[in-house]
Design a protein around this motif. Structure first.
Motif, mmCIF file in Angstrom:
data_model
loop_
_atom_site.group_PDB
_atom_site.id
_atom_site.type_symbol
_atom_site.label_atom_id
_atom_site.label_comp_id
_atom_site.label_asym_id
_atom_site.label_seq_id
_atom_site.Cartn_x
_atom_site.Cartn_y
_atom_site.Cartn_z
ATOM 1 N N ARG A 145 0.773 -1.094 0.205
ATOM 2 C CA ARG A 145 -0.053 0.137 0.124
ATOM 3 C C ARG A 145 0.798 1.137 -0.076
ATOM 4 O O ARG A 145 0.464 2.142 -0.936
ATOM 5 N N GLU A 146 1.830 1.218 0.838
ATOM 6 C CA GLU A 146 2.684 2.499 0.791
ATOM 7 C C GLU A 146 3.549 2.508 -0.354
ATOM 8 O O GLU A 146 3.783 3.840 -0.881
ATOM 9 N N ALA A 147 3.916 1.520 -0.943
ATOM 10 C CA ALA A 147 4.582 1.763 -2.452
ATOM 11 C C ALA A 147 3.554 2.257 -3.467
ATOM 12 O O ALA A 147 4.109 2.987 -4.117
ATOM 13 N N TYR B 46 6.977 -3.562 -16.864
ATOM 14 C CA TYR B 46 6.167 -3.795 -15.721
ATOM 15 C C TYR B 46 5.197 -2.636 -15.244
ATOM 16 O O TYR B 46 4.470 -2.873 -14.345
ATOM 17 N N TRP B 47 4.822 -1.664 -16.280
ATOM 18 C CA TRP B 47 3.910 -0.714 -16.085
ATOM 19 C C TRP B 47 2.406 -1.514 -15.873
ATOM 20 O O TRP B 47 1.844 -0.849 -15.032
ATOM 21 N N TRP B 48 2.329 -2.434 -16.594
ATOM 22 C CA TRP B 48 1.017 -3.428 -16.809
ATOM 23 C C TRP B 48 0.643 -3.627 -15.424
ATOM 24 O O TRP B 48 -0.634 -3.776 -14.984
ATOM 25 N N PRO B 49 1.567 -4.656 -14.936
ATOM 26 C CA PRO B 49 1.156 -5.270 -13.535
ATOM 27 C C PRO B 49 1.255 -4.058 -12.419
ATOM 28 O O PRO B 49 0.449 -4.108 -11.434
ATOM 29 N N VAL B 50 2.059 -2.987 -12.594
ATOM 30 C CA VAL B 50 1.965 -1.676 -11.744
ATOM 31 C C VAL B 50 0.650 -1.270 -11.715
ATOM 32 O O VAL B 50 -0.029 -0.864 -10.646
ATOM 33 N N LYS B 51 0.138 -0.801 -12.670
ATOM 34 C CA LYS B 51 -1.043 -0.291 -13.122
ATOM 35 C C LYS B 51 -2.311 -0.992 -12.316
ATOM 36 O O LYS B 51 -3.167 -0.696 -11.716
ATOM 37 N N ALA B 52 -2.111 -2.408 -12.591
ATOM 38 C CA ALA B 52 -3.390 -3.183 -12.055
ATOM 39 C C ALA B 52 -3.054 -3.231 -10.724
ATOM 40 O O ALA B 52 -4.265 -3.066 -9.958
ATOM 41 N N LEU B 53 -1.935 -3.137 -9.951
ATOM 42 C CA LEU B 53 -1.976 -3.252 -8.392
ATOM 43 C C LEU B 53 -2.384 -1.847 -8.096
ATOM 44 O O LEU B 53 -3.120 -1.718 -7.026
ATOM 45 N N LEU B 54 -1.982 -0.728 -8.801
ATOM 46 C CA LEU B 54 -2.423 0.750 -8.435
ATOM 47 C C LEU B 54 -4.131 0.740 -8.333
ATOM 48 O O LEU B 54 -4.890 1.340 -7.430
ATOM 49 N N MET C 296 8.246 -9.074 -8.686
ATOM 50 C CA MET C 296 7.484 -8.201 -9.537
ATOM 51 C C MET C 296 7.962 -6.725 -9.136
ATOM 52 O O MET C 296 8.500 -5.967 -10.030
ATOM 53 N N LEU C 297 7.539 -6.165 -7.925
ATOM 54 C CA LEU C 297 7.526 -4.889 -7.804
ATOM 55 C C LEU C 297 9.201 -4.411 -7.446
ATOM 56 O O LEU C 297 9.600 -3.542 -7.927
#
Length: 108
Positions: free
Chosen positions: A7-9, A30-38, A70-71
Motif C-alpha cells: 500500500r505504501e509503495a 512492468y507498467w501493466w502489473p503496476v497499473k493493475a496493482l494501483l 515483480m515490484l
C-alpha cells in the motif's frame, strides 16, 4: 513484503504519477502489473490514467514473478530509466526485445 508495504509503495507511485504522468513509461513492461496493482487501491478519481487498458503483447513479456519480486524488478526498471533520463516510449523488455510502452488511458 506486507500488505502495508505494498500500500505504501503504491501511495508513492501514485504521488509520482500525479506529479508527472509521463513517468509511467519508466516502469517499462512492468507498467501493466503496476497499473493493475494501483487499481486495487485507487480509481480514476485519484489518477486519471487508471483505466482498464492493458497491452497484452507487452504485458506478456513481464517475467512470471511473485508480487515482491515483480515490484522489485519494476522499481529497479523505473530507477534505471529515470536515472538515465530515458522517459522514452521505447524500452527494453527483460528478454532484450525493444518494445513501445503506450497506454491510451494516459494519453501520453
Amino acid at each position: 513484503m506486507t500488505a502495508d508495504d505494498v500500500r505504501e509503495a503504491m501511495r508513492n507511485v501514485l504521488a509520482v504519477l500525479q506529479a508527472d504522468p509521463r513517468h509511467y513509461r519508466n516502469f517499462g513492461v512492468y507498467w501493466w502489473p503496476v497499473k493493475a496493482l494501483l487499481r486495487r487501491f485507487y480509481t480514476r478519481d485519484n489518477l486519471y490514467m487508471l483505466g482498464m487498458f492493458e497491452d497484452p503483447d507487452v504485458a506478456a513479456l513481464v517475467p512470471n514473478l511473485g508480487l515482491q519480486d515483480m515490484l522489485a524488478a519494476a522499481f529497479e526498471e523505473y530507477e534505471q530509466n529515470a536515472r538515465l533520463g530515458l522517459a522514452s516510449a521505447e524500452v527494453e523488455a527483460p528478454n532484450g526485445e525493444t518494445v513501445t510502452i503506450y497506454d491510451p488511458d494516459a494519453g501520453l
